[in-house]
Motif scaffolding. Structure first.
Motif, PDB file in Angstrom:
ATOM      1  N   LEU A  90       0.808  -1.228   0.000  1.00 27.99           N
ATOM      2  CA  LEU A  90       0.000   0.000   0.000  1.00 27.99           C
ATOM      3  C   LEU A  90       0.842   1.279   0.000  1.00 27.99           C
ATOM      4  O   LEU A  90       0.293   2.380   0.053  1.00 27.99           O
ATOM      5  N   ALA A  91       2.175   1.118  -0.048  1.00 27.17           N
ATOM      6  CA  ALA A  91       3.056   2.291   0.066  1.00 27.17           C
ATOM      7  C   ALA A  91       2.723   3.368  -0.971  1.00 27.17           C
ATOM      8  O   ALA A  91       2.588   4.548  -0.638  1.00 27.17           O
ATOM      9  N   GLU A  92       2.567   2.970  -2.227  1.00 23.29           N
ATOM     10  CA  GLU A  92       2.343   3.984  -3.268  1.00 23.29           C
ATOM     11  C   GLU A  92       0.990   4.661  -3.123  1.00 23.29           C
ATOM     12  O   GLU A  92       0.876   5.880  -3.283  1.00 23.29           O
ATOM     13  N   ALA A  93      -0.026   3.874  -2.788  1.00 20.58           N
ATOM     14  CA  ALA A  93      -1.365   4.458  -2.601  1.00 20.58           C
ATOM     15  C   ALA A  93      -1.342   5.436  -1.427  1.00 20.58           C
ATOM     16  O   ALA A  93      -1.910   6.532  -1.495  1.00 20.58           O
ATOM     17  N   MET A  94      -0.642   5.044  -0.361  1.00 16.87           N
ATOM     18  CA  MET A  94      -0.524   5.934   0.806  1.00 16.87           C
ATOM     19  C   MET A  94       0.141   7.247   0.397  1.00 16.87           C
ATOM     20  O   MET A  94      -0.296   8.338   0.770  1.00 16.87           O
ATOM     21  N   ASN A  95       1.189   7.128  -0.422  1.00 11.75           N
ATOM     22  CA  ASN A  95       1.928   8.325  -0.860  1.00 11.75           C
ATOM     23  C   ASN A  95       1.028   9.257  -1.685  1.00 11.75           C
ATOM     24  O   ASN A  95       1.072  10.474  -1.519  1.00 11.75           O
ATOM     25  N   ILE A  96       0.200   8.675  -2.550  1.00 12.57           N
ATOM     26  CA  ILE A  96      -0.718   9.495  -3.357  1.00 12.57           C
ATOM     27  C   ILE A  96      -1.612  10.326  -2.441  1.00 12.57           C
ATOM     28  O   ILE A  96      -1.849  11.511  -2.675  1.00 12.57           O
ATOM     29  N   LEU A 179       4.273  -4.308   7.742  1.00  8.84           N
ATOM     30  CA  LEU A 179       4.016  -2.868   7.825  1.00  8.84           C
ATOM     31  C   LEU A 179       5.272  -2.109   7.423  1.00  8.84           C
ATOM     32  O   LEU A 179       6.387  -2.624   7.545  1.00  8.84           O
ATOM     33  N   ILE A 180       5.084  -0.876   6.968  1.00  3.87           N
ATOM     34  CA  ILE A 180       6.245  -0.043   6.650  1.00  3.87           C
ATOM     35  C   ILE A 180       6.363   1.091   7.665  1.00  3.87           C
ATOM     36  O   ILE A 180       5.401   1.408   8.369  1.00  3.87           O
ATOM     37  N   GLY A 181       7.564   1.688   7.749  1.00  3.49           N
ATOM     38  CA  GLY A 181       7.801   2.800   8.664  1.00  3.49           C
ATOM     39  C   GLY A 181       8.375   3.978   7.897  1.00  3.49           C
ATOM     40  O   GLY A 181       8.926   3.826   6.800  1.00  3.49           O
ATOM     41  N   ARG A 182       8.262   5.146   8.500  1.00  2.00           N
ATOM     42  CA  ARG A 182       8.774   6.373   7.870  1.00  2.00           C
ATOM     43  C   ARG A 182      10.094   6.757   8.534  1.00  2.00           C
ATOM     44  O   ARG A 182      10.209   6.742   9.768  1.00  2.00           O
ATOM     45  N   LEU A 183      11.086   7.113   7.696  1.00  4.66           N
ATOM     46  CA  LEU A 183      12.385   7.567   8.183  1.00  4.66           C
ATOM     47  C   LEU A 183      12.549   9.044   7.845  1.00  4.66           C
ATOM     48  O   LEU A 183      11.743   9.608   7.112  1.00  4.66           O
ATOM     49  N   GLY A 184      13.616   9.645   8.352  1.00  3.43           N
ATOM     50  CA  GLY A 184      13.881  11.039   8.024  1.00  3.43           C
ATOM     51  C   GLY A 184      14.728  11.148   6.775  1.00  3.43           C
ATOM     52  O   GLY A 184      14.940  10.167   6.064  1.00  3.43           O
ATOM     53  N   GLY A 185      15.243  12.345   6.512  1.00  3.41           N
ATOM     54  CA  GLY A 185      16.092  12.548   5.332  1.00  3.41           C
ATOM     55  C   GLY A 185      15.674  13.804   4.612  1.00  3.41           C
ATOM     56  O   GLY A 185      14.605  14.344   4.884  1.00  3.41           O
ATOM     57  N   ARG A 186      16.517  14.258   3.730  1.00  4.58           N
ATOM     58  CA  ARG A 186      16.230  15.488   2.988  1.00  4.58           C
ATOM     59  C   ARG A 186      15.962  15.172   1.528  1.00  4.58           C
ATOM     60  O   ARG A 186      16.504  14.220   0.989  1.00  4.58           O
ATOM     61  N   GLY A 187      15.126  15.990   0.906  1.00  8.07           N
ATOM     62  CA  GLY A 187      14.926  15.880  -0.538  1.00  8.07           C
ATOM     63  C   GLY A 187      13.917  14.828  -0.913  1.00  8.07           C
ATOM     64  O   GLY A 187      12.943  15.107  -1.574  1.00  8.07           O
ATOM     65  N   ILE A 188      14.142  13.610  -0.473  1.00  7.52           N
ATOM     66  CA  ILE A 188      13.231  12.531  -0.864  1.00  7.52           C
ATOM     67  C   ILE A 188      12.812  11.781   0.392  1.00  7.52           C
ATOM     68  O   ILE A 188      13.616  11.616   1.305  1.00  7.52           O
ATOM     69  N   ASP A 189      11.554  11.350   0.430  1.00 10.09           N
ATOM     70  CA  ASP A 189      11.063  10.625   1.615  1.00 10.09           C
ATOM     71  C   ASP A 189      11.642   9.221   1.654  1.00 10.09           C
ATOM     72  O   ASP A 189      11.690   8.532   0.634  1.00 10.09           O
ATOM     73  N   ARG A 190      12.072   8.812   2.831  1.00  9.06           N
ATOM     74  CA  ARG A 190      12.626   7.466   2.999  1.00  9.06           C
ATOM     75  C   ARG A 190      11.738   6.659   3.932  1.00  9.06           C
ATOM     76  O   ARG A 190      11.175   7.182   4.887  1.00  9.06           O
ATOM     77  N   TYR A 191      11.680   5.355   3.631  1.00  6.48           N
ATOM     78  CA  TYR A 191      10.823   4.435   4.389  1.00  6.48           C
ATOM     79  C   TYR A 191      11.629   3.199   4.739  1.00  6.48           C
ATOM     80  O   TYR A 191      12.686   2.949   4.170  1.00  6.48           O
ATOM     81  N   CYS A 192      11.108   2.414   5.672  1.00  6.98           N
ATOM     82  CA  CYS A 192      11.752   1.128   5.944  1.00  6.98           C
ATOM     83  C   CYS A 192      10.708   0.022   5.992  1.00  6.98           C
ATOM     84  O   CYS A 192       9.515   0.277   6.180  1.00  6.98           O
ATOM     85  N   ARG A 193      11.206  -1.195   5.800  1.00  8.96           N
ATOM     86  CA  ARG A 193      10.354  -2.389   5.898  1.00  8.96           C
ATOM     87  C   ARG A 193      10.508  -2.958   7.303  1.00  8.96           C
ATOM     88  O   ARG A 193      11.528  -2.719   7.957  1.00  8.96           O
ATOM     89  N   THR A 194       9.532  -3.734   7.730  1.00  9.48           N
ATOM     90  CA  THR A 194       9.655  -4.373   9.047  1.00  9.48           C
ATOM     91  C   THR A 194       9.994  -5.857   8.899  1.00  9.48           C
ATOM     92  O   THR A 194       9.936  -6.606   9.862  1.00  9.48           O
ATOM     93  N   THR A 195      10.393  -6.246   7.697  1.00  3.29           N
ATOM     94  CA  THR A 195      10.687  -7.661   7.474  1.00  3.29           C
ATOM     95  C   THR A 195      12.101  -8.040   7.943  1.00  3.29           C
ATOM     96  O   THR A 195      12.406  -9.206   8.123  1.00  3.29           O
ATOM     97  N   ASP A 196      12.967  -7.048   8.154  1.00  2.00           N
ATOM     98  CA  ASP A 196      14.326  -7.339   8.619  1.00  2.00           C
ATOM     99  C   ASP A 196      14.375  -7.180  10.140  1.00  2.00           C
ATOM    100  O   ASP A 196      14.981  -6.260  10.664  1.00  2.00           O
ATOM    101  N   SER A 197      13.740  -8.116  10.859  1.00  2.00           N
ATOM    102  CA  SER A 197      13.675  -7.985  12.324  1.00  2.00           C
ATOM    103  C   SER A 197      14.597  -9.005  12.994  1.00  2.00           C
ATOM    104  O   SER A 197      15.087  -9.925  12.341  1.00  2.00           O
TER     105      SER A 197
END
Ligand SMILES: Cc1cc2nc3c(=O)[nH]c(=O)nc-3n(C[C@H](O)[C@H](O)[C@H](O)COP(=O)(O)O)c2cc1C
Length: 204
Positions: A90-96, A179-197
């Motif tokens: 759902l990442a892209e739909a959420m972004n829209i 689920l995905i998570g939101r990270l910080g950063g400049r210029g472009i939004d960064r996200y992370c996956r929760t599959t690498d636990s």
């Protein structure tokens, strides 16, 4: 390096806080306007505030020109909302839905999402989300000077919907949710996956 936030402008403060307080879960909040238009937008300043009673909170910051976000306007008007959780698919739909559409735009339609009737609130849920939390407004905490306020929206979780495939033996299969998570950063939004636990035993 020490950063004294009293010296920083709002934009810098956003960058600093969002870069270091991460990853953040994403509350994908559906609401309905006074005119009956469905609204949907993501908010990652989001947390569990109390477990019993179940209370969650998220922050709606004003737009840069000082306007209130539609999510806040709708919740102030009728006190009801649904927090839909966001998985990788759902990442892209959420972004829209994070675009600043005018209040007359149905954001479910913009992102090609399915509306599903909720049980206790008059707000549609995102049918594609693995988990939906039906919420009722408890309190709004306002911070900052008008019009650039931050409104922290606190609500009681009334009912949780979990898709059957993620629930068995009275347990939620948390890792399967992806689920995905939101990270910080400049210029472009960064996200992370929760599959690498990884797992860790707590000391007794
Ligand atoms: C992943 C993500 C997280 C966001 N988190 C927040 C947040 O915590 N607070 C906020 O005010 N805006 C946040 N935004 C921006 C809002 O989603 C955006 O301003 C949106 O247009 C608000 O829509 P609305 O006017 O329909 O409420 C976020 C955007 C994205 C993509």
């Amino acid at each position: 390096m020490k950063i004294n936030l009293s010296d920083e402008k709002a934009r810098e403060m956003h960058h600093i806080l969002m870069s270091i307080i991460a990853p953040r879960p994403i509350a994908w909040v559906s609401t309905v306007s006074e005119d009956g238009i469905y609204n949907l937008a993501p908010f990652s300043a989001f947390c569990v505030m109390s477990v019993n009673p179940a209370i969650v909170g998220f922050n709606s910051a004003a737009f840069r020109d000082g306007r209130k976000k539609d999510t806040l306007i709708n919740i102030e008007s009728n006190g009801e909302y649904v927090i839909n959780m966001v998985d990788e698919s759902l990442a892209e739909a959420m972004n829209i839905t994070s675009a600043s559409f005018p209040p007359q735009t149905d954001e479910f339609q913009e992102a090609d999402l399915t509306t599903v009737k909720a049980d206790l609130v008059k707000v549609p849920m995102v049918g594609e989300s693995p988990v939906n939390l039906e919420c009722r407004l408890r309190q709004i905490l306002k911070f900052g000077e008008e019009p650039m306020t931050n409104n922290f929206i606190i609500g009681d979780v009334l009912l949780i919907h979990v898709k059957d495939e993620y629930y068995s033996n009275e347990e939620i299969n948390a890792s399967a949710l992806k689920l995905i998570g939101r990270l910080g950063g400049r210029g472009i939004d960064r996200y992370c996956r929760t599959t690498d636990s990884f797992k860790m035993q707590r000391p007794v």
